[in-house]
Design an enzyme around this catalytic site. Structure first.
Site, short mmCIF file in Angstrom:
data_model
loop_
_atom_site.label_atom_id
_atom_site.label_comp_id
_atom_site.label_asym_id
_atom_site.label_seq_id
_atom_site.Cartn_x
_atom_site.Cartn_y
_atom_site.Cartn_z
N HIS A 1 -6.40 3.06 0.25
CA HIS A 1 -6.11 3.46 1.62
C HIS A 1 -6.88 4.76 1.77
O HIS A 1 -6.59 5.74 1.06
CB HIS A 1 -4.60 3.65 1.84
CG HIS A 1 -4.20 4.08 3.22
ND1 HIS A 1 -3.21 3.43 3.96
CD2 HIS A 1 -4.61 5.11 3.99
CE1 HIS A 1 -3.06 4.05 5.13
NE2 HIS A 1 -3.90 5.08 5.17
N HIS B 1 -8.51 8.17 1.91
CA HIS B 1 -7.90 9.49 1.85
C HIS B 1 -8.92 10.52 1.43
O HIS B 1 -9.83 10.24 0.66
CB HIS B 1 -6.71 9.52 0.87
CG HIS B 1 -7.03 9.01 -0.49
ND1 HIS B 1 -7.13 7.66 -0.79
CD2 HIS B 1 -7.32 9.66 -1.64
CE1 HIS B 1 -7.45 7.51 -2.06
NE2 HIS B 1 -7.58 8.72 -2.60
N CYS C 1 0.86 -1.19 0.00
CA CYS C 1 0.00 0.00 0.00
C CYS C 1 0.90 1.23 0.00
O CYS C 1 1.67 1.45 0.93
CB CYS C 1 -0.93 0.01 1.21
SG CYS C 1 -1.81 1.59 1.37
N HIS D 1 -9.24 14.24 -0.34
CA HIS D 1 -8.55 15.24 -1.17
C HIS D 1 -8.97 16.63 -0.70
O HIS D 1 -10.17 16.90 -0.55
CB HIS D 1 -8.97 15.12 -2.64
CG HIS D 1 -8.63 13.84 -3.31
ND1 HIS D 1 -7.58 13.72 -4.21
CD2 HIS D 1 -9.18 12.60 -3.24
CE1 HIS D 1 -7.53 12.48 -4.68
NE2 HIS D 1 -8.49 11.77 -4.09
N ASP E 1 -0.36 15.85 -3.05
CA ASP E 1 -0.63 14.86 -4.09
C ASP E 1 0.48 14.91 -5.15
O ASP E 1 0.95 15.98 -5.53
CB ASP E 1 -1.99 15.15 -4.74
CG ASP E 1 -2.50 13.97 -5.54
OD1 ASP E 1 -3.48 13.34 -5.12
OD2 ASP E 1 -1.91 13.66 -6.60
P1 5GP Z 1 -8.05 8.46 -5.67
O1 5GP Z 1 -8.38 8.44 -7.13
O2 5GP Z 1 -7.73 7.08 -5.14
O3 5GP Z 1 -9.10 9.18 -4.85
O4 5GP Z 1 -6.76 9.37 -5.55
C1 5GP Z 1 -5.48 8.88 -5.34
C2 5GP Z 1 -4.54 10.05 -5.40
O5 5GP Z 1 -3.28 9.66 -4.89
C3 5GP Z 1 -4.32 10.62 -6.81
O6 5GP Z 1 -4.68 11.99 -6.83
C4 5GP Z 1 -2.82 10.40 -7.04
O7 5GP Z 1 -2.22 11.45 -7.77
C5 5GP Z 1 -2.28 10.29 -5.64
N1 5GP Z 1 -1.10 9.45 -5.52
C6 5GP Z 1 -0.92 8.20 -6.04
N2 5GP Z 1 0.29 7.71 -5.73
C7 5GP Z 1 0.91 8.68 -4.99
C8 5GP Z 1 2.20 8.75 -4.39
O8 5GP Z 1 3.02 7.84 -4.47
N3 5GP Z 1 2.51 9.89 -3.71
C9 5GP Z 1 1.60 10.93 -3.61
N4 5GP Z 1 2.00 12.01 -2.92
N5 5GP Z 1 0.38 10.89 -4.17
C10 5GP Z 1 0.04 9.79 -4.85
ZN ZN Z 2 -2.45 1.55 3.53
#
Ligand code: 5GP
Ligand code: ZN
Length: 114
Positions: A99, A101, A5, A103, A31
């Site tokens: 995991h 989160h 993860c 935004h 992000d």
């Molecule tokens: P989701 O679509 O799951 O709501 O958003 C996941 C977010 O995590 C995306 O905006 C993506 O750019 C960000 N993200 C993915 N991998 C990483 C990483 O390794 N580091 C950081 N800082 N952000 C990440």
């Molecule tokens: Zn996790």
């Protein structure tokens, strides 16, 4: 911690991220692919895959994540113009990292969602 993860690895400092806040239960970082001038992610330290996995005992945690987002909005000077808080849950919402989160988006006028 869940193996493989990416956010657990960031929380545990095994993978670099620009961390902007941390306390006992919550970590926030920038992000990696921002879609707005300010794009932060607020995550629980504990591995919870998605919003739908929250239990009654997690009510304080999900509330605190929003209060951290509010504090960060003030820190990043979004509080006057406004900001958006988004949680994607599951496939149709486009959740890519399983995991939990939140935004925090701001710094420009955002598009209508949908
Ligand atoms: P989701 O679509 O799951 O709501 O958003 C996941 C977010 O995590 C995306 O905006 C993506 O750019 C960000 N993200 C993915 N991998 C990483 C990483 O390794 N580091 C950081 N800082 N952000 C990440
Ligand atoms: Zn996790």
């Amino acid at each position: 911690m869940a193996a493989d993860c990416i956010f657990c690895k960031i929380v545990n400092k095994e993978v670099d991220a620009e961390i902007v806040y941390e306390d006992r239960d919550i970590v926030a970082f920038k992000d990696i692919s921002p879609v707005a001038p300010v794009h932060l992610l607020v995550v629980p330290r504990r591995h919870i895959p998605a919003l739908m996995d929250l239990k009654q005992d997690d009510a304080a945690l999900i509330g605190q994540m929003h209060l951290v987002a509010n504090d960060l909005a003030r820190t990043f000077e979004l509080d006057q113009r406004g900001y958006r808080v988004v949680i994607n849950c599951g496939k149709d919402a486009g959740q890519a990292v399983f995991h939990l989160h939140l935004h925090l988006l701001g710094g420009r006028a955002l598009q209508i969602m949908g």
